[in-house]
Design a protein around this motif. Structure first.
Motif, mmCIF file in Angstrom:
data_model
loop_
_atom_site.group_PDB
_atom_site.id
_atom_site.type_symbol
_atom_site.label_atom_id
_atom_site.label_comp_id
_atom_site.label_asym_id
_atom_site.label_seq_id
_atom_site.Cartn_x
_atom_site.Cartn_y
_atom_site.Cartn_z
ATOM 1 N N ALA A 97 0.831 -1.202 0.000
ATOM 2 C CA ALA A 97 0.000 0.000 0.000
ATOM 3 C C ALA A 97 0.863 1.249 0.000
ATOM 4 O O ALA A 97 0.564 2.228 -0.697
ATOM 5 C CB ALA A 97 -0.920 -0.016 1.213
ATOM 6 N N ASN A 98 1.938 1.204 0.787
ATOM 7 C CA ASN A 98 2.838 2.351 0.827
ATOM 8 C C ASN A 98 3.473 2.585 -0.553
ATOM 9 O O ASN A 98 3.653 3.730 -0.983
ATOM 10 C CB ASN A 98 3.926 2.143 1.876
ATOM 11 N N THR A 99 3.793 1.443 -1.206
ATOM 12 C CA THR A 99 4.365 1.569 -2.564
ATOM 13 C C THR A 99 3.358 2.202 -3.507
ATOM 14 O O THR A 99 3.683 3.106 -4.303
ATOM 15 C CB THR A 99 4.798 0.197 -3.076
ATOM 16 N N ARG A 100 2.112 1.700 -3.427
ATOM 17 C CA ARG A 100 1.076 2.250 -4.298
ATOM 18 C C ARG A 100 0.831 3.722 -3.998
ATOM 19 O O ARG A 100 0.652 4.542 -4.903
ATOM 20 C CB ARG A 100 -0.231 1.456 -4.145
ATOM 21 N N VAL A 101 0.825 4.064 -2.762
ATOM 22 C CA VAL A 101 0.622 5.468 -2.389
ATOM 23 C C VAL A 101 1.757 6.323 -2.936
ATOM 24 O O VAL A 101 1.545 7.430 -3.453
ATOM 25 C CB VAL A 101 0.519 5.600 -0.854
ATOM 26 N N SER A 102 2.993 5.769 -2.781
ATOM 27 C CA SER A 102 4.146 6.518 -3.283
ATOM 28 C C SER A 102 4.048 6.736 -4.795
ATOM 29 O O SER A 102 4.295 7.848 -5.303
ATOM 30 C CB SER A 102 5.429 5.771 -2.914
ATOM 31 N N GLN A 103 3.679 5.636 -5.468
ATOM 32 C CA GLN A 103 3.553 5.744 -6.925
ATOM 33 C C GLN A 103 2.427 6.702 -7.301
ATOM 34 O O GLN A 103 2.572 7.530 -8.233
ATOM 35 C CB GLN A 103 3.303 4.358 -7.532
ATOM 36 N N ALA A 104 1.305 6.569 -6.640
ATOM 37 C CA ALA A 104 0.174 7.456 -6.949
ATOM 38 C C ALA A 104 0.529 8.912 -6.652
ATOM 39 O O ALA A 104 0.126 9.834 -7.357
ATOM 40 C CB ALA A 104 -1.052 7.017 -6.149
ATOM 41 N N ALA B 87 -7.587 10.589 -7.781
ATOM 42 C CA ALA B 87 -8.434 9.441 -7.451
ATOM 43 C C ALA B 87 -7.589 8.217 -7.136
ATOM 44 O O ALA B 87 -7.878 7.454 -6.191
ATOM 45 C CB ALA B 87 -9.396 9.156 -8.614
ATOM 46 N N ALA B 88 -6.533 8.030 -7.927
ATOM 47 C CA ALA B 88 -5.655 6.878 -7.674
ATOM 48 C C ALA B 88 -4.961 7.004 -6.323
ATOM 49 O O ALA B 88 -4.792 6.022 -5.585
ATOM 50 C CB ALA B 88 -4.633 6.756 -8.801
ATOM 51 N N LEU B 89 -4.534 8.220 -5.935
ATOM 52 C CA LEU B 89 -3.882 8.420 -4.635
ATOM 53 C C LEU B 89 -4.842 8.172 -3.486
ATOM 54 O O LEU B 89 -4.496 7.526 -2.492
ATOM 55 C CB LEU B 89 -3.319 9.851 -4.566
ATOM 56 N N GLU B 90 -6.056 8.672 -3.630
ATOM 57 C CA GLU B 90 -7.047 8.444 -2.575
ATOM 58 C C GLU B 90 -7.333 6.965 -2.400
ATOM 59 O O GLU B 90 -7.478 6.456 -1.283
ATOM 60 C CB GLU B 90 -8.325 9.208 -2.903
ATOM 61 N N LYS B 91 -7.379 6.248 -3.479
ATOM 62 C CA LYS B 91 -7.625 4.813 -3.405
ATOM 63 C C LYS B 91 -6.456 4.102 -2.746
ATOM 64 O O LYS B 91 -6.648 3.175 -1.945
ATOM 65 C CB LYS B 91 -7.864 4.262 -4.803
ATOM 66 N N ALA B 92 -5.238 4.542 -3.117
ATOM 67 C CA ALA B 92 -4.059 3.905 -2.532
ATOM 68 C C ALA B 92 -3.972 4.141 -1.022
ATOM 69 O O ALA B 92 -3.450 3.323 -0.280
ATOM 70 C CB ALA B 92 -2.797 4.399 -3.215
ATOM 71 N N MET B 93 -4.513 5.249 -0.596
ATOM 72 C CA MET B 93 -4.430 5.583 0.832
ATOM 73 C C MET B 93 -5.550 4.969 1.654
ATOM 74 O O MET B 93 -5.544 5.090 2.885
ATOM 75 C CB MET B 93 -4.421 7.113 1.017
ATOM 76 N N GLN B 94 -6.509 4.353 1.046
ATOM 77 C CA GLN B 94 -7.601 3.733 1.799
ATOM 78 C C GLN B 94 -7.131 2.464 2.495
ATOM 79 O O GLN B 94 -6.282 1.754 2.003
ATOM 80 C CB GLN B 94 -8.775 3.432 0.867
#
Length: 844
Positions: free
Chosen positions: A759-766, A837-844
């Motif tokens: 999730a942290n990776t996805r958040v970072s990428q987003a 939208a992608a960042l918000e999803k990654a942070m959920q």
């Protein structure tokens, strides 16, 4: 495992024969509940307090039994743990409640568990506030603070050389009585009390004397802080070395004179003591202080003969007395008890000046002299006239009154020479008796002399009464009774458990025994028939006979194999025919207070144990345990033989499966003229030979055999082992569940960590994509604004030169660029929206 296994039967001896009747007993030194002490050993009426008990074989003890229904107890519970089904009892701890209506007094408490019921310990109910010592208090600097007086202190000498200090505030001229209760509450402490002032000076000190606890009587010399120090005389200590110290202005009795009265009388007595209500100073001094005195009428019941109505502790050597107790009541509390014994003849008082043979006090039997071994080195002379062969019993009662005396009786005949000069010819010098009929568990010997006097001729006789203690101290409380009487044959009985300091604990199918001691009075030598009552269902006892010349016997109780668990209170009654009349006497009950060692029953070298009289002897049938070895006679169970004859008793040993062991036997219940040595019991059948000497007194006897069993297999408390196993299984299951849960939690934690990393990776990428989209949107916005400016500039130039082809071309290019910029701006805005939208999803 060492154990006892007895075989018992009644025996009858006739002038031409001996009759032997065999019963079937057995006992063992297997586990039996033993109560060594309780702490605190008392409380105030209306209070609830935590009490701890000390002792041995206290497996599964779940109740305390008090002699007053207003005192109750329940096990103290610990907070529940994950390993238990609810709160569990704390071992040997109870919550005791004392009802408001329980009168102040001395009561008894016993405990009961898997191994039966213990012997009693004293539990005191008082009216004063109670204080429990606070450790550490082994020095003046750490002394336990005492608040308002009066107060009762509860303490323990819990270890060798333990000292307990207390401090309190006192006022000049304040009178205090400090009483240290140890002996009176069944404690092994020989308590020493020391009062110290603020300068470290010892003002007073006291310790136990005879049957009386330490008492300090003090008038405080000044106002200030005072220290009280308590310790054992020999600096011994253990958890059950408990004590109570009462500090206040309660009355205290030192002695009552005369010390005895006749049945049915209501005579006036002089009570000597301290803080007595309405007391006047006497001319007697004790412990450096003048004693007070009051006159009081004391009623002695008409039916007191054969009875002992006393609540304070009495020693085994006092078991032959008939007595009541007397106390002084006052608003500040009641006094200690004074023992008032029953006289056997009219009471006369010792006359002063009877300290030489020439001034001997004249006596007319029957009579009882009330006297004192006082002042120091006092000796008392008495004289009487007697006809040839006239018989009197001369008996001193002093040690048996609870006084620390060791008296002697010396009897003389008065001889007159031809010149008229008198001289004394010694007939007898009598000290205390040496026979220990009650064994080491119940040593009934006293220091009091008794003598059968038979006048050798008509004449005058004198006798001297003296005491060893009074030769070194001047103590007016050293009182005595001197009884001079014609023979009045009678007897008293006392019983005590054998091999146990607790109640009689019966295993199913087993046998237990109690020692019976007969106190023969004035030459009574007849048979005494014993019978038992009060036994629980399933427990029986055959009548038996204590024969002539016998002073003790063993009385056997038998439990059926199917006897139900239960409790009774055994009462043993002895009957005898005296002067043609049948006399019945109920046995007093004794109880060892110390641990009973495993010892040969006939071993005279075994030291005597501390013991006292108690109010009852419970008989408890085990709920689960059964006897493993029994020794029984084989028919016939009755024998008759002549004096000098031989009787052979056949026996049979019954063993439970796996119950091995070597058996050695000992004989009981036979007169002293028979000396039956220890013998081995080999195999499971055999015979025991008894040789009856020619000088044996004819009569009926009930001899018995006790036997030691060495090497018997015994499993202690298998139920507890099973319970422990069950609990261990439950704990193992709980542990397994906990381990499984821990493993699942660990796996979940590992997965959660991995998911978090992803999730942290996805958040970072987003976040990176969103930042890039934002930057692109910013650039597109700037470019769109720039193209709009270029269109505006091109239009302005074309407006000034409408025919300028270059300006027209420039406008066209600028408008196209503006359109492209608008499209790029829309694309950048959409891209940023998608990135957000992608960042918000990654942070959920």
């Amino acid at each position: 495992m060492l154990a006892w296994c007895p075989l018992v039967w009644p025996l009858v001896i006739c002038s031409i024969g001996v009759c032997l009747t065999c019963d079937r007993p057995a006992w063992a030194q297997l586990p039996a509940a033993r109560l060594d002490g309780v702490f605190p050993a008392g409380g105030k009426a209306g209070d609830t307090l935590d009490v701890t008990i000390f002792g041995g074989d206290l497996d599964d003890v779940d109740r305390l039994i008090f002699s007053h229904q207003g005192i109750s107890a329940k096990p103290k519970l610990a907070e529940a743990t994950p390993f238990d089904d609810g709160p569990q009892p704390i071992e040997n701890q109870f919550v005791v409640s004392i009802a408001n209506n329980v009168p102040p007094g001395s009561y008894e408490v016993r405990c009961q568990g898997k191994y039966g019921m213990s012997g009693p310990r004293k539990f005191i109910v008082d009216t004063q506030q109670e204080l429990v010592e606070v450790e550490p208090n082994a020095s003046a600097e750490t002394a336990t603070e005492i608040g308002d007086l009066p107060v009762v202190i509860n303490g323990q000498l819990n270890g060798t050389a333990d000292l307990d200090f207390y401090k309190f505030q006192g006022s000049a001229g304040q009178r205090l009585i400090l009483t240290g209760h140890a002996y009176s509450i069944d404690s092994p402490v020989s308590l020493v009390l020391t009062l110290i002032d603020s300068q470290g000076r010892v003002l007073a000190e006291s310790q136990r004397t005879g049957n009386r606890d330490a008492v300090v009587d003090i008038t405080l010399p000044s106002s200030g802080t005072y220290l009280l120090r308590a310790h054992d005389l020999l600096y011994a200590g253990a958890a059950h070395f408990v004590y109570r110290i009462a500090i206040g202005n309660q009355p205290s009795i030192d002695f009552v004179f005369p010390p005895a009265g006749l049945p049915g009388s209501n005579d006036e007595y002089t009570v000597y003591g301290r803080n007595l209500p309405g007391g006047q100073l006497s001319n007697l001094t004790l412990g450096g202080r003048k004693l007070e005195q009051i006159k009081s009428r004391i009623s002695i019941p008409a039916d007191i003969t054969g009875n002992l109505r006393v609540t304070d502790p009495l020693e085994p050597y006092q078991a032959s007395l008939d007595a009541v107790e007397y106390r002084v009541a006052s608003p500040s509390g009641r006094s200690n008890a004074a023992l008032i014994t029953v006289a056997q003849a009219p009471v006369v008082f010792e006359q002063s000046g009877n300290d030489t043979p020439q001034t001997a006090q004249k006596l007319t039997p029957p009579c009882e002299v009330a006297g004192q071994f006082f002042p120091q080195r006092d000796v008392d002379w008495y004289t009487l006239d007697a006809k040839a062969d006239e018989e009197f019993w001369i008996e001193v009662f002093s040690h048996r009154l609870g006084v620390p005396t060791d008296s002697s009786l010396i009897v003389f005949a008065v001889e007159t020479s031809e010149s008229g000069e008198e001289s004394l010819k010694q007939i007898a010098w009598v000290n205390s008796t040496a026979a220990r009929n009650g064994g080491f568990e119940f040593d009934e010997r006293s220091n009091d002399p008794v003598y059968r006097f038979q006048a050798p001729a008509d004449g005058t006789y004198r006798f001297l009464v003296r005491d060893g203690r009074s030769s070194v101290v001047s103590d007016p409380s050293l009182v005595y009774r001197l009884s001079v009487r014609p023979a009045k044959p009678d007897f008293r009985l006392a019983i005590t458990p054998i091999d146990s300091s607790g109640a009689v604990f019966m295993r199913k199918g087993g046998r237990e025994a109690v020692k019976v001691v007969v106190f023969r009075q004035d030459g009574f030598n007849g048979e005494v028939k014993l019978s038992a009552s009060g036994l629980p269902p399933g427990v029986s006892a055959s009548d038996m006979i204590i024969g002539p010349d016998s002073h003790h016997a063993v009385f056997t109780l038998s439990a059926a194999k199917d006897a139900a668990a239960g409790t009774g209170e055994v009462k043993i009654t002895g009957t005898a025919t005296i002067d043609g009349q049948q006399i019945a006497r109920t046995a007093r009950i004794g109880q060892p207070l110390a641990i009973v060692p495993f010892a040969q029953p006939n071993n005279p070298g075994q030291g005597s144990l501390s013991a006292r009289l108690v109010d009852r002897l419970p008989v408890v049938v085990s709920e689960s345990e059964a006897e493993r070895i029994t020794l029984t006679p084989v028919e016939p169970i009755a024998f008759e033989t002549s004096r000098g004859g031989i009787v052979k008793v056949k026996y049979q040993v019954t063993r439970d499966t796996g119950a091995g062991g070597t058996i050695a036997g000992f004989a009981f219940g036979l007169p002293a003229v028979m000396n039956v040595p220890q013998f081995n019991i080999g195999g499971d059948t055999g015979e025991i030979e008894f040789r009856f000497p020619a000088n044996m007194t004819p009569g009926t006897y009930s001899p018995n055999i006790a036997a030691t069993v060495q090497g018997m297999n015994y499993t202690r408390n298998p139920e507890a082992a099973e319970q422990a196993k069950t609990r261990q299984t439950r704990i193992a299951a709980i542990l397994m569940d906990a381990q499984k849960s821990a493993q699942e939690s660990q796996a979940a934690a590992t997965k959660a960590t991995a998911d978090l990393t992803q999730a942290n990776t996805r958040v970072s990428q987003a976040t990176t994509a969103k930042n890039a989209a934002t930057q692109a949107l910013t650039a597109a916005t700037t470019a769109q604004k720039s193209t709009e400016q270029a269109v505006a500039t091109a239009k302005a130039k074309l407006a000034t030169t409408p025919d300028d082809a270059t300006a027209t071309t420039a406008l066209t290019v600028a408008e196209k660029n503006a359109g492209d910029a608008v499209n790029q701006l829309k694309l950048a805005a959409e891209a940023e929206k998608m990135a957000v939208a992608a960042l918000e999803k990654a942070m959920q």
